[in-house]
Scaffold this active site. Structure first.
Site, short mmCIF file in Angstrom:
data_model
loop_
_atom_site.label_atom_id
_atom_site.label_comp_id
_atom_site.label_asym_id
_atom_site.label_seq_id
_atom_site.Cartn_x
_atom_site.Cartn_y
_atom_site.Cartn_z
N CYS A 45 71.45 25.76 -31.46
CA CYS A 45 70.16 26.23 -31.95
C CYS A 45 70.03 27.69 -31.52
O CYS A 45 71.02 28.35 -31.30
CB CYS A 45 69.02 25.35 -31.41
SG CYS A 45 68.88 25.37 -29.61
N HIS A 103 60.39 31.72 -30.83
CA HIS A 103 60.89 30.37 -31.11
C HIS A 103 59.72 29.51 -31.57
O HIS A 103 58.86 29.14 -30.78
CB HIS A 103 61.52 29.77 -29.85
CG HIS A 103 62.34 28.54 -30.09
ND1 HIS A 103 61.77 27.32 -30.40
CD2 HIS A 103 63.69 28.34 -30.07
CE1 HIS A 103 62.73 26.43 -30.56
NE2 HIS A 103 63.90 27.02 -30.37
#
Length: 643
Positions: A27, A565
Site C-alpha cells: 500500500c 492517506h
C-alpha cells in the site's frame, strides 16, 4: 532503484526467504507479505534494519512498514528476488492459504463486529442512560418518555441478527439482502409469540438440551429459540448460507439467476436455520457462556486479575474480539456478564499512568501526546495512551496492567455485573445498574473500581518517572528557537502548508492505527473529513500516487515531503469510491484538486475515514507544528514546517 537492492535482499532474507513468501503486495507505506510461516521471519532484525520503520502482524498479513520509498522497495523485490506479486501491487487478494484457527476466528469476528460497533455502543449508552434516570426516579417507568427511550435503546439490540447478517454477508461473500432475510426470520414476531403457548411435546428430555416443540415443519419438530439480540446463530447461518448460495449459483441457468438464486437460498436456509443451525448455535453459545461463568465463579478474583491485567495486551493483538461475543452472549442468556467486564479498570489504570507522566515530564512533545491520550482514555479509548505514551516506556505499560489487574480483582470481589453492552470508560457506569431492580450499587462499585485502578496506576508511576537525559549539545550550538504556532507571529524561517481537507481536526495519537499514531511515518495531524475532496497543500510534485487512489505523496517546492492517506486500511477497497485528478509525476499548484473520495462508501465498507496529513521527512526540520483547534477548512493554515 539500485540503492534499494541490498534492502530488498535483506527484507526477503529476514521474512524467511522467498520460499516462505506466498505473495507480496504493497500500500502507500507498507509491504504486505503473505507468508507460509510467520515464525520463520526475524521480526526483531527487520525492526532494527535501516530503511524499515516497523513490522505489523495483522489479519494474516506480515506488514513491513517502509514509508515513502515503499513503491521502489517493492519494485526492487519483484525485480531481483523472484517474489510473486499479489494483484500487481494492489492490496493482496484473498487466497486459499489456511490461517491458524485463532487468527481466522479473530479476523472473522472483528470483521463482522467492527462495522456495527459504533451503533451498538451508542444504543447501549441510551439503555444505560434510561436505566439511570429510572433508578434515580427522574422519569417514571410508566411515562411515555421512558417508553420512547426504551425503544431507542432496545431497537438495535432486538434486531441485532439483521445488522450482523449484513456485516457477516460481506465477510463471507453472501448476498447482503439474502443474509438479512435470514436474520429477519430469526426475529419474526409470530415465532416469538408461538413460544408463549403450551408446547406440543418435548424433545431430548432429561438432557441439558431438552427443548419444547411448538410447531413442526413437514413433520420435523422445530426447536424455537429466542433469537432477539443473539449473535452466534446468525453468524453461523450466514456462513452456511454463503455455501448454499454458491452451490445454487453454479447450477441455476443464467436467465434465472437474478431471482432463482435468492429464491432457492432463502427457501433452503430459513427452514434449515430454524431446524438445525439456530438451535445448535444457541446451545453452543450457551455452553461457552456457562463454562466462562462457572470458571469465574470458582475464583472471581483470579479470573478478574487475569482478564483485567491482560486486557490491554489482548487489545494490542486483537484478541479482545474473541471475548466480546462471550460478553454479549452472557448478557443475552443470563441477563448480565460478570466475566469479561473484569477489564473495566484497564482504561482508568492507563490514564492514571499517563497523568503521572504528564505531570512529571518537561518534554513538550511528550506532553502533546499525553494530553489527548489522557482525555480519550477517560472515555475508554486507550490506544493513543498505549502506543503513544506507555508502551514505548515498557515499565509504565506494565504498571498500567498492574492497576488494571487490581481493578479486575475488585470486580470479582464486589460481584459487579454488566447488564448492558454500552459505552466505554465513564460512559459505562450506568451499564452496571440492574434494570430489573433499578439497583444503583453496581454503578457505585464500578466507580470505586475505576478510582482504585486510576490511583494505583498514578501512585506507582509518579515517583518512578524521569525524563530521559537529553544528548549534550555541541559547545558552539546556538540556542534552538522556541516552537512556533501558526496563530502567532514568528521571526524564524518556516514553510506553511494549508489544509488539503475540510473537517474535524484529530491529533495524530488519536488516529486508530498504531503506525500513524506513533509518528513512525512522520509528524503532522489528521482530519476527519466532512467533504470528500483532497486539494494540494502547497505547490508540489506528485511523487507517489497509489493505483487505488486512497493515498498520495507530495514533495513541496520548498522540499517538504508529504503523505496524505485517506482513511484507515482503505487500500482494501481497491479504488472503489476514489477518483484521482492528477497522475504521478505531475506538478500541482496550491489548492488544486488532487483526489475525490466517497465518504459514505468508505464508512459503509467499515473503514475509518480519518485522514493523516504527514510531513514524512520531519527529521530534516527543526520542528513540525500543526495548528490547534476543532475544525479546519480547505485552504486554511494547517502545518508550520520550521526550517
Amino acid at each position: 532503484m539500485a540503492k534499494y537492492t541490498q534492502l530488498a535482499a535483506d527484507i526477503v532474507k529476514n521474512v524467511g526467504g522467498k520460499e516462505n513468501v506466498i505473495s507480496l503486495a504493497h500500500c502507500i507505506t507498507r509491504l504486505r507479505f503473505k507468508l507460509k510461516d510467520e515464525k520463520k521471519a526475524n521480526t526483531d532484525v527487520l525492526k532494527a534494519m535501516n530503511g524499515v520503520v516497523t513490522v505489523v502482524q495483522s489479519g494474516g498479513q506480515y506488514q513491513v512498514v517502509i514509508g515513502n520509498a515503499v513503491g521502489e522497495v517493492y519494485d526492487e523485490i519483484l525485480a531481483t528476488q523472484g517474489i510473486k506479486a499479489a494483484g500487481g501491487g494492489a492490496e493482496a487478494e484473498e487466497d486459499n492459504t489456511p490461517k491458524k484457527p485463532l487468527d481466522l476466528f479473530i479476523d472473522t469476528v472483528s470483521g463482522i463486529f467492527t462495522p456495527v460497533l459504533g451503533v451498538l455502543t451508542a444504543s447501549g449508552m441510551v439503555k444505560g442512560l434510561t436505566a439511570l434516570v429510572a433508578a434515580m426516579e427522574i422519569v417514571n417507568t410508566e411515562d411515555g418518555t421512558y417508553k420512547i427511550l426504551t425503544v431507542v435503546g432496545d431497537a438495535f439490540f432486538y434486531f441485532l441478527p439483521i445488522f450482523l447478517a449484513l456485516s457477516a454477508s460481506r465477510k463471507f461473500k453472501m448476498s447482503e439482502f439474502g443474509a438479512m432475510a435470514i436474520g429477519a426470520a430469526l426475529v419474526y414476531p409470530s415465532l416469538s409469540q408461538l413460544m408463549q403457548g403450551d408446547p406440543l411435546y418435548q424433545v431430548l428430555e432429561g438432557s441439558i438440551f431438552q427443548s419444547p416443540v411448538h410447531l413442526e415443519f413437514i413433520g420435523i419438530p422445530v426447536l424455537l429459540m429466542n433469537y432477539a439480540s443473539s449473535v452466534i446463530p446468525i453468524i453461523l447461518a450466514v456462513w452456511v448460507g454463503s455455501k448454499v448460495e454458491k452451490f445454487y449459483s453454479g447450477i441455476v441457468p443464467t436467465l434465472f439467476k437474478s431471482f432463482g438464486i435468492p429464491f432457492l437460498t432463502i427457501l433452503t436456509m430459513i427452514p434449515l436455520t430454524l431446524l438445525v443451525v439456530g438451535p445448535i448455535a444457541t446451545w453452543a453459545g450457551n455452553a461457552v457462556g456457562a463454562v466462562a461463568t462457572t470458571l469465574f465463579n470458582v475464583s472471581p478474583i483470579v479470573a478478574g486479575l487475569f482478564i483485567g491485567g491482560g486486557w490491554q495486551v489482548f487489545v494490542m493483538f486483537g484478541l479482545h474480539w474473541g471475548l466480546i461475543p462471550i460478553m454479549i452472549q452472557n448478557i443475552v442468556t443470563f441477563g448480565a456478564d460478570p466475566v469479561i467486564i473484569s477489564m473495566f479498570g484497564a482504561s482508568f489504570a492507563q490514564i492514571g499512568v499517563v497523568l503521572a507522566i504528564l505531570l512529571r515530564t518537561k518534554d513538550q512533545k511528550l506532553k502533546g501526546l499525553a494530553i489527548p491520550a489522557f482525555l480519550s482514555g477517560i472515555f475508554g479509548v486507550t490506544e493513543p495512551a498505549i502506543y503513544g505514551v506507555t508502551l514505548p516506556r515498557k515499565k509504565f505499560f506494565i504498571i498500567s496492567c498492574i492497576g488494571a489487574a487490581i481493578g479486575g480483582a475488585l470486580i470479582g470481589v464486589f460481584g459487579v455485573k454488566l447488564y448492558i453492552f454500552g459505552g466505554l470508560g465513564v460512559f459505562q457506569y450506568p451499564c452496571f445498574i440492574d434494570p430489573a431492580t433499578n439497583d444503583l450499587s453496581g454503578m457505585y462499585n464500578g466507580m470505586i473500581v475505576s478510582a482504585v485502578s486510576f490511583i494505583v496506576g498514578f501512585a506507582m508511576a509518579f515517583p518512578l518517572y524521569k525524563d530521559e537525559a537529553p544528548a549534550p549539545a555541541p559547545a558552539a550550538a546556538a540556542p534552538a528557537p522556541a516552537p512556533a504556532t501558526i496563530s502567532e507571529p514568528v521571526t524564524i524561517q518556516r514553510d506553511i502548508l494549508v489544509s488539503p481537507l475540510t473537517g474535524e481536526l484529530v491529533a495524530l495519537p488519536d488516529v486508530p492505527d498504531a503506525v500513524f499514531a506513533s509518528g513512525m511515518l512522520g509528524k503532522g495531524i489528521a482530519v476527519n473529513p466532512s467533504v470528500g475532496k483532497v486539494f494540494a497543500p502547497a505547490d508540489a510534485e506528485v511523487t507517489t500516487l497509489f493505483p487505488t487512489g486512497h493515498a498520495i505523496g507530495l514533495k513541496t517546492a520548498k522540499g517538504a515531503e508529504m503523505l496524505i492517506h485517506i482513511g484507515m486500511d482503505t487500500v482494501k477497497m481497491n479504488g472503489d469510491g476514489f477518483k484521482a485528478h492528477v497522475a504521478q509525476g505531475d506538478r500541482v499548484k496550491k489548492g488544486q484538486l488532487l483526489i475525490e473520495f466517497d465518504i459514505d462508501k468508505i464508512k459503509k465498507a467499515g473503514y475509518p475515514v480519518i485522514t493523516p496529513v504527514l510531513v514524512t521527512n520531519a527529521d530534516a526540520y527543526k520542528d513540525i507544528v500543526p495548528v490547534t483547534g476543532k475544525t479546519i477548512s480547505n485552504g486554511e493554515n494547517l502545518i508550520s514546517v520550521v526550517v
